[in-house]
Write a protein that holds these residues in place. Structure first.
Motif, PDB file in Angstrom:
ATOM      1  N   GLY A  57       0.792  -1.224   0.000  1.00 28.41           N
ATOM      2  CA  GLY A  57       0.000   0.000   0.000  1.00 28.41           C
ATOM      3  C   GLY A  57       0.816   1.261   0.000  1.00 28.41           C
ATOM      4  N   ASP A  58       2.020   1.252  -0.583  1.00 28.91           N
ATOM      5  CA  ASP A  58       2.811   2.481  -0.514  1.00 28.91           C
ATOM      6  C   ASP A  58       2.257   3.561  -1.409  1.00 28.91           C
ATOM      7  OD1 ASP A  58       5.443   0.693  -2.120  1.00 28.91           O
ATOM      8  OD2 ASP A  58       3.947  -0.045  -0.710  1.00 28.91           O
ATOM      9  N   LEU A  59       1.612   3.163  -2.524  1.00 27.75           N
ATOM     10  CA  LEU A  59       1.123   4.219  -3.409  1.00 27.75           C
ATOM     11  C   LEU A  59      -0.013   4.973  -2.742  1.00 27.75           C
ATOM     12  CD1 LEU A  59       1.849   5.272  -6.116  1.00 27.75           C
ATOM     13  CD2 LEU A  59       0.123   3.832  -7.139  1.00 27.75           C
ATOM     14  N   ALA A  60      -0.923   4.235  -2.103  1.00 28.21           N
ATOM     15  CA  ALA A  60      -2.039   4.896  -1.424  1.00 28.21           C
ATOM     16  C   ALA A  60      -1.529   5.790  -0.308  1.00 28.21           C
ATOM     17  CB  ALA A  60      -2.997   3.850  -0.872  1.00 28.21           C
ATOM     18  N   ILE A  61      -0.550   5.287   0.421  1.00 27.25           N
ATOM     19  CA  ILE A  61       0.006   6.087   1.509  1.00 27.25           C
ATOM     20  C   ILE A  61       0.682   7.321   0.943  1.00 27.25           C
ATOM     21  CG2 ILE A  61       1.791   6.117   3.278  1.00 27.25           C
ATOM     22  CD1 ILE A  61       1.154   3.268   3.838  1.00 27.25           C
ATOM     23  N   LYS A  62       1.377   7.172  -0.169  1.00 23.37           N
ATOM     24  CA  LYS A  62       2.042   8.326  -0.768  1.00 23.37           C
ATOM     25  C   LYS A  62       1.022   9.375  -1.173  1.00 23.37           C
ATOM     26  CE  LYS A  62       5.522   8.197  -1.092  1.00 23.37           C
ATOM     27  NZ  LYS A  62       6.872   8.035  -1.304  1.00 23.37           N
TER      28      LYS A  62
END
Lengths: 800, 203
Positions: free
Chosen positions: A387-392
C-alpha cells in the motif's frame, strides 16, 4: 437514523420465482448473474437527470451535508451501485451506517453511546435487580428498551450524558474530545452532563447571589487558574529552541526537523550525565584540590590539544585523588585543636568515581532503551507491508509547511516520488532477463567489495600512520623540541581520522550513484551502513590502541590522562571538520551554483550523513567519560554551537531533501543506531577497562589497585569488618554480580520474552489476513443485497 | 449591581470552560484563537462572546490566513469544518478546526476529518473523481492524464477492501493507520503569533 424509513416491503406473489432462485443450490448461478447485472447497470450511468429528483431523497432531518453535492454523488460511471430512478432504494441506501459516518449528528451520538456503554460494561457486571426477567440470560445485560436508534436527538443526548457520567473523569474527557461533533454540540452535551450530575448545582449558581464566602473562593480559584495559564505560557519559552524548531519544520518539513530533534535529545542526555558527574565527583574534588599545584600556565593552544594547562586540571582522570575526602580519622591524626562545627562526612573518592560513572551509564542505557521502545511502538504497525502508493497519495502532504517556496518544493517532491513509484511498478511488472539480473548482481557485489576494501584500507592506513606518528613523537621528545611542536604533532592523527571520516561519505555517494539501487529508501540505508561501518571499525582500532598502549601513550606515567587527552583532541578535530564541511559543502557550493552555474538548485541537507556525525561525536564522549569526567560538558558546548551553525547554514544555503523520509521511522532508526553500535560498543569498552585493565600506579583515584573493579571488593571487605550486620550486601555482591549464572539467566529471560513477542506478532498478522477476507465477503454480500432490494422495488413499481 | 456582575461572571466562566474542555490543543493557543478570529474582521466580530453571537466569517477571509494560504487543500479544510457547508466559519467552527488539527487531538477524530477533507464531492466515499482532484492538487497538475488514471486505479486496488470500487471510511482509516506519523505530525498546524505572520509575508 432518527426514524425508520417510511417504506414497507410488500413481497408480491411474483417473487415466488425469486424464492426458488434463492435456494442454496442455485446460489452460485445467482451470484454470477449479479456480476452481469452490476456490469449492465454500470453501463447505464448516464441516467443523471432522473437522479436529480432524488437529491432530496437522502431524507434525514439532521443531515449536515450540503444538498447540492449529493446529486453529483450518483453520477459516477463504472461503479457497482447504479440504481437509476428509485427513490426508496436511494433513501434506504442513504441511511446506511457507512454513509452516515461523521455526517449525521444522531448517528454519531448513538455510536458513541454504544461505545461508552461497552466501556462501562467491560468494567462492571450488572446487578441482579436491574435484570429484566423476560429477556434471555445472554441478553439481560443489554438495555433493549433503551435502544438509541429509535430515540429523538434530545433523548439520545441525555442517554449519552448518562453513560458518560458512569465513566471515570479521564475517560470521560477523552471520550468527549474524540466525539466528532461540532463545538456547539459538545457544549450542549457538557451542559447536559452538568445538569445530570447536580440537578440543583448549575441553576443555583445562575439564579441567586451566593454567599460572600462562595464569591471569594471562586475568585481565588479563578486567580489560580490565571496564574496557571500564565505559567503554561512561559513554559515554551523555557523549552529551548521552540521557535527555531517551528521555523525549521515550517520551511523544510518533518524529516529535516527530526535531525534537530535528535540533536536536542543528545543534548539532554549529555546535560543529564554531566549533572550527575558534577554533583558527585567534580564539585567535591574541586572543593578539596590536591596538594601539588598546577605548574603550567594557560595558553590558548590548550583548547585545541587538551594538554598543557589542562593536563593537571579537573578535566582529566589524573587530577582525582584516591583518598577519602574529609576523613575524620585523618583530621584527628593531624591534631587540629578547633573541633569542626559539624562532624565531617567522609567521602570515598574512588568509590564515588566508579559508581557515578556506572550510574550515569546505566541511566543513559535505560533512557535509550525507553526512547527506542517508545518510537518503535509509534512507527511499527503489524501487517503494514503493502500500500505504498495509497500512503504516498494521502499521507505525503505535510500540512505544517506554510511558506510558498517550500510548498512548491513539496509539490515537486511528491510528483517525483509518484513518478518513481509508478516506474518501479512498471519495472516490477516486466522483470529483467537473466543477463540483466546477473549484471545487476555483479554491480552490487562489486560496489560492496569496493566499499569494504576501502574500509579495510582506511583501517590499515590509520594503524600504520599512528605507529609512524608515535616514532616521530619519540624523536621529538629525544630532541627536546619546543612544546608547541610536540603538541602540534599530537594533533596530526585526529586530523587524519577526521579527514577520512569527512571524505569517505562523498566517495560512498559517488559509488551509490554508479550502483543505482531500485528504491531510494534502500539507497539511504545502504549509505548509512557503509558510513557507520567505516566509523565504528576505525574507532575499534583506536580503542584497541588505547587499551594496549603499545603505540599510543606508551611512555606516559598517567596513561588514563593521556587517553583522555587523545579523546578530547578527537572531539575537537571532529567539530572543526564538521564546521569546515558545513562551510565548504553548503555555503561554497551554493555560492558556486548561484554565481557560476546560475542555477536555482541549492545543495540538499544530507540528513543521514549529519546524523552519523552526531552519533560518532556522542560515541567519542561516552568512550571518554571514564578518563575525562568533564568531557560531557565539552560535548554540551559542542552540540549547542552545532545547533546554531547548522541552523544558520540550513536557512541560508540548503533546500529540503527530495528523498522520502518517514519521520517516525527515522527517529527509530537514529535511536537504534545510537543504542546498538554506539552505546553497546562503549559499554563493552568501559566494562573491559573496569574489569581487566590495570590502572596507573601514580595518579588517579585507583592508583595501586590491580583493576578498577577491585576497589569495590576492597570496600565490601571494609564494610564486612566495620558492620557485620550488612553481610547480605557481600552475599549479593558475591553471588549475583561475580557469578556468571545470573547473567545467563537474564539472557535466557530476554530471549524468552523476544520469542513470545514474535509469536504474538505472527498471530496478529494471521488475524489481519482473515479479517480482510471477511471484509471482502461482506462487501460482496452488500452488493448482492442492494441489487436484490433494487429488483424488488422495480417489480413493485411494475405491479403498482 | 453585584448580582448582575456575578451572573455575567459565571456565564463567561462556564462558557470559557466549556470551550476549553472541547479544545484538544495547547491551552494557551485557545486564548490566541479569539484574537486571530477577531483581527480577521474587527468590525464584524465582537469582543464579547458570552452571548454566543451568530457571526460567521466567509471562506475568502479564512483561507487568507497565513497558516492556510499556501495549502492546496485550504478550501476543503474550511468546508469540512463549516456547519452550513458553504465554507463560512463561526467562532465555534474556527475553534473546532484548530482543535482537530492540533497535535494532541485524538487519532480517530483526525482520521474522520482527514476523510472529509479528501472527499471532494461529500458523498462519504473517496471515489475516483475525488482521487483525481486530490492528485491534481498535490502535484499542481504536473502528472499526465495517463499517469493520474494509473495512480487512481492502483490506489483503489490497494486500499479498497470490500470491493465496491471506492474507498469508504473503514478502508481509509485502515490505510492511514499504516502511516502513523501522518495523523499526528503532518496533519496539524499551530496557530502562530504575530511574528509568524510577519515572517510569512517576506517569502
Amino acid at each position: 437514523m432518527s426514524q425508520p424509513p417510511p417504506f414497507t416491503l410488500h413481497v408480491s406473489e411474483d417473487t415466488e420465482s425469486d424464492n426458488q432462485e434463492l435456494s442454496p443450490d442455485n446460489e452460485g448461478a445467482l451470484h454470477t448473474s449479479f456480476r452481469q447485472l452490476i456490469q449492465e447497470q454500470s453501463s447505464l450511468a448516464e441516467a443523471g437527470t432522473e437522479l436529480e429528483l432524488q437529491e432530496r431523497g437522502r431524507g434525514h432531518p439532521a443531515h449536515l451535508a450540503p444538498p447540492d453535492a449529493s446529486a453529483s454523488a450518483w453520477l459516477e460511471p463504472g461503479q457497482g451501485e447504479q440504481h437509476p430512478g428509485d427513490s426508496t432504494t436511494l433513501r434506504i441506501l442513504a441511511s446506511m451506517p457507512s454513509r452516515t459516518i461523521g455526517r449525521s449528528r444522531g448517528a454519531i451520538i448513538s455510536q458513541y453511546y454504544n461505545r461508552t456503554a461497552r466501556l462501562r460494561r467491560r468494567s462492571s457486571r450488572p446487578s441482579l435487580q436491574q435484570l429484566s426477567r423476560a429477556a434471555r440470560p445472554s441478553l439481560r445485560q443489554y438495555d433493549l428498551e433503551t435502544d438509541p436508534a429509535r430515540a429523538t436527538l434530545e433523548d439520545k443526548r441525555s442517554l449519552l450524558a448518562k453513560e458518560l457520567l458512569s465513566l471515570s473523569p479521564s475517560q470521560r474527557s477523552h471520550m468527549l474530545l474524540s466525539v466528532p461533533l461540532s463545538l456547539a454540540e459538545k457544549r450542549a452535551l457538557r451542559r447536559e452532563l452538568n445538569e445530570q450530575r447536580s440537578p440543583l448545582g448549575l441553576r443555583a449558581h445562575h439564579a441567586a447571589a451566593p454567599s460572600p464566602c462562595g464569591w471569594s473562593k471562586d475568585y481565588v480559584a479563578l486567580g489560580c487558574r490565571h496564574l496557571w495559564y500564565r505559567l503554561l505560557a512561559l513554559l515554551p519559552a523555557a523549552q529551548p529552541w521552540h521557535y527555531a524548531l517551528k521555523q525549521i519544520g515550517g520551511r523544510f518539513g518533518s524529516s529535516v526537523l527530526s535531525y534537530f530533534l535528535f540533536l536536542k535529545t543528545l543534548l539532554m542526555f549529555n546535560v543529564f550525565s554531566f549533572l550527575i558527574l558534577l554533583v558527585f565527583v567534580v564539585a567535591l574534588q574541586a572543593a578539596y584540590p590536591p596538594a601539588k599545584a598546577n605548574q603550567q600556565s594557560f595558553t590558548g593552544f590548550e583548547l585545541l590539544t587538551g594538554a598543557g594547562y589542562f593536563t593537571h586540571s579537573l578535566l582529566y582522570y589524573g587530577y582525582y585523588g584516591n583518598i577519602t575526602l574529609n576523613d575524620p580519622s585523618a583530621s584527628s591524626l593531624s591534631g587540629s585543636v578547633a573541633a569542626p562545627a559539624a562532624p565531617p562526612l567522609p567521602y570515598n573518592m574512588p568509590l564515588a568515581y566508579l559508581f557515578t560513572v556506572g550510574v550515569s551509564f546505566f541511566a543513559t542505557c535505560i533512557l535509550l532503551v525507553y526512547s527506542m521502545y517508545h518510537s518503535f511502538g509509534e512507527s511499527y504497525r503489524v501487517g503494514s507491508s503493502a500500500g505504498d502508493l495509497a500512503i504516498k497519495v494521502f499521507c505525503a502532504w505535510d500540512f505544517k509547511v506554510i511558506q510558498r517556496r517550500s510548498v512548491k518544493l513539496q509539490c515537486e517532491n511528491i510528483c517525483t516520488q509518484l513518478k518513481e513509484l509508478l516506474a518501479e511498478r512498471r519495472s516490477r511488472s516486466c522483470p529483467l532477463s537473466l543477463c540483466q539480473r546477473l549484471g545487476r548482481v555483479a554491480v552490487l557485489l562489486l560496489a560492496w567489495v569496493l566499499s569494504l576494501s576501502t574500509v579495510l584500507g582506511c583501517v590499515v592506513a590509520v594503524h600504520y600512520f599512528s605507529e609512524h606518528m608515535h616514532a616521530v613523537q619519540q624523536e621529538h621528545r629525544a630532541l627536546a623540541g619546543s612544546s608547541w611542536q610536540r603538541e602540534g604533532i599530537l594533533l596530526v592523527l585526529p586530523l587524519t581520522v577526521s579527514l577520512l571520516n569527512t571524505l569517505m561519505p562523498h566517495l560512498y555517494n559517488l559509488l551509490a550513484t554508479w550502483e543505482r539501487q531500485d528504491s531510494p529508501e534502500v539507497e539511504v540505508y545502504v549509505a548509512i551502513c557503509r558510513n557507520l561501518l567505516l566509523k565504528m571499525v576505525v574507532l575499534g582500532l583506536l580503542c584497541y590502541q588505547w587499551l594496549s598502549r603499545r603505540v599510543v601513550c606508551s611512555y606516559e606515567e598517567c596513561w588514563e590522562t593521556c587517553v583522555g587527552q587523545d579523546l578530547y583532541r578527537f572531539m575537537v578535530m571532529d567539530f572543526v571538520f564538521t564546521l569546515l564541511d558545513t562551510i565548504f559543502g553548503e555555503l561554497v557550493w551554493r555560492l558556486i551554483s548561484e554565481k557560476r552555474l546560475k542555477s536555482k538548485q541549492r545543495p540538499e541537507f544530507d540528513i543521514a550523513r549529519n546524523v552519523l556525525e552526531l552519533i560518532y561525536g556522542q560515541t567519542l564522549t561516552w568512550l571518554g567519560v571514564l578518563f575525562a569526567p568533564l568531557l560531557s560538558a565539552v560535548q554540551v558546548l559542542k552540540l549547542l554551537l552545532l545547533f546554531y551553525i547548522k541552523k544558520t547554514s540550513l536557512m541560508q544555503n540548503c533546500q529540503a531533501p527530495s528523498k522520502p523520509w518517514q519521520a517516525s521511522r527515522m527517529r527509530t532508526v537514529f535511536i537504534t543506531l545510537l543504542c546498538f553500535p554506539s552505546f553497546l560498543g562503549t559499554a563493552v569498552f568501559i566494562s573491559y577497562t573496569i574489569w581487566s585493565v590495570k590502572p596507573s600506579e601514580t595518579c588517579g583515584p585507583f592508583q595501586g589497585l590491580e583493576t578498577i573493579y577491585k576497589s569495590v571488593n576492597v570496600w565490601a571487605k571494609l564494610l564486612e569488618k566495620s558492620s557485620p550486620n550488612i553481610t547480605w550486601l557481600t552475599w549479593l555482591h558475591q553471588y549475583l554480580v561475580e557469578n556468571t549464572f545470573f547473567l545467563f539467566f537474564l539472557s535466557g529471560v530476554l530471549l524468552a520474552v523476544t520469542y513470545f513477542n514474535i509469536q504474538v506478532v505472527r498471530g496478529q498478522q494471521r488475524i489481519i489476513c482473515l479479517l480482510k477476507e471477511q471484509i471482502a465477503n461482506e462487501g460482496e454480500d452488500k452488493i448482492f443485497l442492494i441489487h436484490k432490494l433494487h429488483s424488488i422495488c422495480k417489480q413493485k413499481e411494475r405491479c403498482a | 449591581l453585584p448580582c448582575r456582575i456575578n451572573k455575567a461572571f459565571w456565564q463567561q466562566r462556564e462558557c470559557i470552560q466549556e470551550c476549553r474542555d472541547a479544545f484538544a490543543g495547547i491551552r494557551k493557543n485557545f486564548l490566541r484563537l479569539h484574537g486571530r478570529y477577531h483581527e480577521m474582521a474587527p468590525n464584524v466580530v465582537p469582543m464579547d462572546y458570552t452571548k454566543d453571537p451568530d457571526v460567521k466569517l466567509p471562506m475568502q477571509l479564512i483561507i487568507n490566513m497565513p497558516e492556510l494560504k499556501e495549502n492546496p487543500f485550504k478550501e476543503r479544510i474550511v468546508e469540512s469544518f463549516s456547519e452550513d457547508g458553504e465554507g463560512s466559519l463561526s467562532f465555534n467552527d474556527f475553534v473546532d478546526m484548530f482543535s482537530v488539527l492540533s497535535e494532541m487531538a485524538p487519532r480517530e477524530l483526525k482520521a474522520i476529518y482527514a476523510f472529509k477533507i479528501y472527499d471532494f464531492n461529500t458523498d462519504n466515499f473517496i471515489c475516483k473523481a475525488d482521487l483525481e482532484k486530490t492528485l491534481n492538487k498535490l502535484t499542481r497538475e504536473e502528472l499526465t492524464a495517463e499517469e493520474i488514471t494509473l495512480v487512481c486505479e492502483k490506489v483503489i486496488e490497494e486500499a479498497d477492501m470490500d470491493g465496491d470500487g471506492k474507498l469508504g471510511f473503514a478502508d481509509f482509516e485502515n490505510m492511514i493507520s499504516k502511516a502513523p506519523d501522518f495523523l499526528r505530525y503532518s496533519l496539524s498546524f499551530h496557530i502562530g503569533t504575530k511574528i509568524t505572520v510577519f515572517a510569512c509575508k517576506y517569502t
